[in-house]
Design a protein around this motif. Structure first.
Motif, PDB file in Angstrom:
ATOM      1  N   MET A 229     -60.783 -16.022 -97.397  1.00 58.75           N
ATOM      2  CA  MET A 229     -61.454 -17.153 -96.761  1.00 58.75           C
ATOM      3  C   MET A 229     -60.838 -17.403 -95.384  1.00 58.75           C
ATOM      4  N   SER A 230     -61.673 -17.622 -94.395  1.00 61.98           N
ATOM      5  CA  SER A 230     -61.214 -17.813 -93.021  1.00 61.98           C
ATOM      6  C   SER A 230     -60.896 -19.284 -92.744  1.00 61.98           C
ATOM      7  N   LEU A 231     -60.282 -19.536 -91.578  1.00 60.25           N
ATOM      8  CA  LEU A 231     -60.038 -20.909 -91.149  1.00 60.25           C
ATOM      9  C   LEU A 231     -61.338 -21.694 -91.119  1.00 60.25           C
ATOM     10  N   ALA A 232     -62.380 -21.113 -90.551  1.00 59.36           N
ATOM     11  CA  ALA A 232     -63.672 -21.793 -90.449  1.00 59.36           C
ATOM     12  C   ALA A 232     -64.195 -22.189 -91.826  1.00 59.36           C
ATOM     13  N   GLU A 233     -64.065 -21.276 -92.790  1.00 60.54           N
ATOM     14  CA  GLU A 233     -64.555 -21.548 -94.146  1.00 60.54           C
ATOM     15  C   GLU A 233     -63.724 -22.615 -94.843  1.00 60.54           C
ATOM     16  N   ARG A 234     -62.402 -22.592 -94.627  1.00 55.36           N
ATOM     17  CA  ARG A 234     -61.544 -23.600 -95.253  1.00 55.36           C
ATOM     18  C   ARG A 234     -61.827 -24.989 -94.689  1.00 55.36           C
ATOM     19  N   VAL A 235     -62.010 -25.063 -93.375  1.00 57.11           N
ATOM     20  CA  VAL A 235     -62.298 -26.349 -92.743  1.00 57.11           C
ATOM     21  C   VAL A 235     -63.626 -26.900 -93.252  1.00 57.11           C
ATOM     22  N   LYS A 236     -64.639 -26.061 -93.283  1.00 53.59           N
ATOM     23  CA  LYS A 236     -65.955 -26.510 -93.733  1.00 53.59           C
ATOM     24  C   LYS A 236     -65.924 -26.910 -95.207  1.00 53.59           C
ATOM     25  N   GLN A 237     -65.223 -26.121 -96.023  1.00 56.85           N
ATOM     26  CA  GLN A 237     -65.133 -26.406 -97.448  1.00 56.85           C
ATOM     27  C   GLN A 237     -64.502 -27.768 -97.706  1.00 56.85           C
ATOM     28  N   LYS A 238     -63.366 -28.039 -97.043  1.00 53.27           N
ATOM     29  CA  LYS A 238     -62.679 -29.305 -97.250  1.00 53.27           C
ATOM     30  C   LYS A 238     -63.509 -30.476 -96.731  1.00 53.27           C
ATOM     31  N   ARG A 239     -64.177 -30.286 -95.609  1.00 46.38           N
ATOM     32  CA  ARG A 239     -65.010 -31.362 -95.059  1.00 46.38           C
ATOM     33  C   ARG A 239     -66.115 -31.738 -96.028  1.00 46.38           C
ATOM     34  N   ILE A 240     -66.787 -30.733 -96.582  1.00 50.76           N
ATOM     35  CA  ILE A 240     -67.878 -30.976 -97.520  1.00 50.76           C
ATOM     36  C   ILE A 240     -67.353 -31.632 -98.793  1.00 50.76           C
ATOM     37  N   GLU A 241     -66.179 -31.189 -99.272  1.00 56.45           N
ATOM     38  CA  GLU A 241     -65.580 -31.786-100.473  1.00 56.45           C
ATOM     39  C   GLU A 241     -65.313 -33.276-100.286  1.00 56.45           C
ATOM     40  N   LEU A 242     -64.961 -33.647 -99.059  1.00 53.13           N
ATOM     41  CA  LEU A 242     -64.655 -35.048 -98.766  1.00 53.13           C
ATOM     42  C   LEU A 242     -65.900 -35.861 -98.402  1.00 53.13           C
ATOM     43  N   GLY A 243     -67.035 -35.191 -98.331  1.00 50.72           N
ATOM     44  CA  GLY A 243     -68.280 -35.881 -98.035  1.00 50.72           C
ATOM     45  C   GLY A 243     -68.386 -36.364 -96.607  1.00 50.72           C
ATOM     46  N   LEU A 244     -67.765 -35.629 -95.679  1.00 51.98           N
ATOM     47  CA  LEU A 244     -67.761 -36.020 -94.277  1.00 51.98           C
ATOM     48  C   LEU A 244     -68.746 -35.193 -93.466  1.00 51.98           C
ATOM     49  N   THR A 245     -69.377 -35.826 -92.499  1.00 51.92           N
ATOM     50  CA  THR A 245     -70.148 -35.070 -91.520  1.00 51.92           C
ATOM     51  C   THR A 245     -69.176 -34.495 -90.495  1.00 51.92           C
ATOM     52  N   GLN A 246     -69.634 -33.565 -89.684  1.00 53.31           N
ATOM     53  CA  GLN A 246     -68.782 -33.023 -88.629  1.00 53.31           C
ATOM     54  C   GLN A 246     -68.338 -34.126 -87.674  1.00 53.31           C
ATOM     55  N   GLU A 247     -69.237 -35.039 -87.351  1.00 48.69           N
ATOM     56  CA  GLU A 247     -68.903 -36.133 -86.438  1.00 48.69           C
ATOM     57  C   GLU A 247     -67.830 -37.041 -87.032  1.00 48.69           C
ATOM     58  N   GLN A 248     -67.959 -37.367 -88.319  1.00 52.85           N
ATOM     59  CA  GLN A 248     -66.972 -38.231 -88.974  1.00 52.85           C
ATOM     60  C   GLN A 248     -65.612 -37.542 -89.045  1.00 52.85           C
ATOM     61  N   ALA A 249     -65.609 -36.266 -89.406  1.00 53.54           N
ATOM     62  CA  ALA A 249     -64.350 -35.525 -89.510  1.00 53.54           C
ATOM     63  C   ALA A 249     -63.676 -35.405 -88.144  1.00 53.54           C
ATOM     64  N   ALA A 250     -64.467 -35.126 -87.110  1.00 54.37           N
ATOM     65  CA  ALA A 250     -63.923 -34.990 -85.761  1.00 54.37           C
ATOM     66  C   ALA A 250     -63.317 -36.308 -85.291  1.00 54.37           C
ATOM     67  N   GLU A 251     -63.980 -37.405 -85.609  1.00 56.93           N
ATOM     68  CA  GLU A 251     -63.458 -38.723 -85.219  1.00 56.93           C
ATOM     69  C   GLU A 251     -62.121 -39.000 -85.893  1.00 56.93           C
ATOM     70  N   LYS A 252     -62.016 -38.668 -87.191  1.00 57.63           N
ATOM     71  CA  LYS A 252     -60.763 -38.871 -87.913  1.00 57.63           C
ATOM     72  C   LYS A 252     -59.649 -37.995 -87.340  1.00 57.63           C
ATOM     73  N   ALA A 253     -60.011 -36.818 -86.861  1.00 59.46           N
ATOM     74  CA  ALA A 253     -59.022 -35.873 -86.330  1.00 59.46           C
ATOM     75  C   ALA A 253     -58.663 -36.157 -84.881  1.00 59.46           C
ATOM     76  N   GLY A 254     -59.461 -36.991 -84.206  1.00 63.99           N
ATOM     77  CA  GLY A 254     -59.190 -37.287 -82.803  1.00 63.99           C
ATOM     78  C   GLY A 254     -59.676 -36.214 -81.848  1.00 63.99           C
ATOM     79  N   ILE A 255     -60.735 -35.490 -82.256  1.00 66.71           N
ATOM     80  CA  ILE A 255     -61.305 -34.476 -81.372  1.00 66.71           C
ATOM     81  C   ILE A 255     -62.811 -34.700 -81.257  1.00 66.71           C
ATOM     82  N   ARG A 256     -63.445 -33.939 -80.401  1.00 70.40           N
ATOM     83  CA  ARG A 256     -64.880 -34.085 -80.219  1.00 70.40           C
ATOM     84  C   ARG A 256     -65.651 -33.320 -81.288  1.00 70.40           C
ATOM     85  N   GLN A 257     -66.876 -33.792 -81.560  1.00 69.91           N
ATOM     86  CA  GLN A 257     -67.702 -33.133 -82.569  1.00 69.91           C
ATOM     87  C   GLN A 257     -67.990 -31.688 -82.180  1.00 69.91           C
TER      88      GLN A 257
END
Length: 210
Positions: free
Chosen positions: A1-29
């Motif tokens: 599994m790649s970095l991209a796949e791990r990031v997407k997997q965890k985001r989906i598990e937490l029920g976050l949109t890309q915009e919500q996850a980016a905001e929590k991380a302090g980066i842009r969508q």
């Protein structure tokens, strides 16, 4: 599994949109999307991303056994004022100031004298807005294009982009402090006494009221 796949997997598990996850991380969508698309292989703010996903940054980058964020070692960094940051140019220890500190938690590799600063004003817009928090390490030497906190000849510090100009016969490096907002002037070390206090190692963006 790649970095991209791990990031997407965890985001989906937490029920976050890309915009919500980016905001929590302090980066842009757009930056988050670039990671999930596999375009960004080594995100600069991997610690912020891992916190947004409640997981270990090493696991995100390299895979292996999953480690909850609660098991990751963190350190607290004092959030100080611009006046206190200016005093650091004279190598005053942070714990010498009176009053209680607010602290910022981080996993970024840093020196013992690292501090946090809340952005004031609009001289560094659009990338840095008032209320954002930066973490600054005084033990690092700035590279061209990096963002630094410097003493601007007064009692307070200033936050700007570092641009070296020339080295004089005595081996002293001259430089400019460049605002990102064109409405503000560039500050030149030839024209006033400037002293670099530290280099930004992390930038946190917080949700703003509309």
């Amino acid at each position: 599994m790649s970095l991209a796949e791990r990031v997407k997997q965890k985001r989906i598990e937490l029920g976050l949109t890309q915009e919500q996850a980016a905001e929590k991380a302090g980066i842009r969508q757009q930056s988050w999307a670039s990671i999930e698309d596999g375009k960004t292989k080594k995100p600069r703010n991997i610690v912020g991303i891992s916190k947004a996903l409640s997981c270990d940054p090493t696991w995100l980058m390299n895979g292996g056994t999953f480690m909850p964020i609660g098991d990751v070692n963190t350190r607290k960094v004092p959030l100080i004022s611009y006046v206190q940051a200016g005093a650091l140019a004279e190598k005053a220890p942070i714990n010498a100031f009176d009053g209680n500190f607010e602290y910022i938690m981080t996993d970024v590799e840093m020196s013992d004298y690292t501090f946090a600063l809340r952005i004031e004003g609009d001289s560094m817009e659009p990338d840095f807005k008032a209320g954002d928090i930066i973490i600054v390490d005084p033990e690092l030497e700035p590279m061209p294009g990096e963002f630094v906190v410097a003493k601007n000849g007064n009692n307070e510090a200033t936050f700007k982009k570092y641009r070296p100009t020339f080295t004089d016969m005595g081996g002293h490096q001259h430089f400019e402090l460049v605002p990102l907002n064109d409405d503000y002037p560039t500050i030149n070390s030839n024209e006033r006494p400037l002293k670099i206090i530290g280099v930004m190692i992390e930038h946190r963006i917080y949700r703003r009221k509309r």
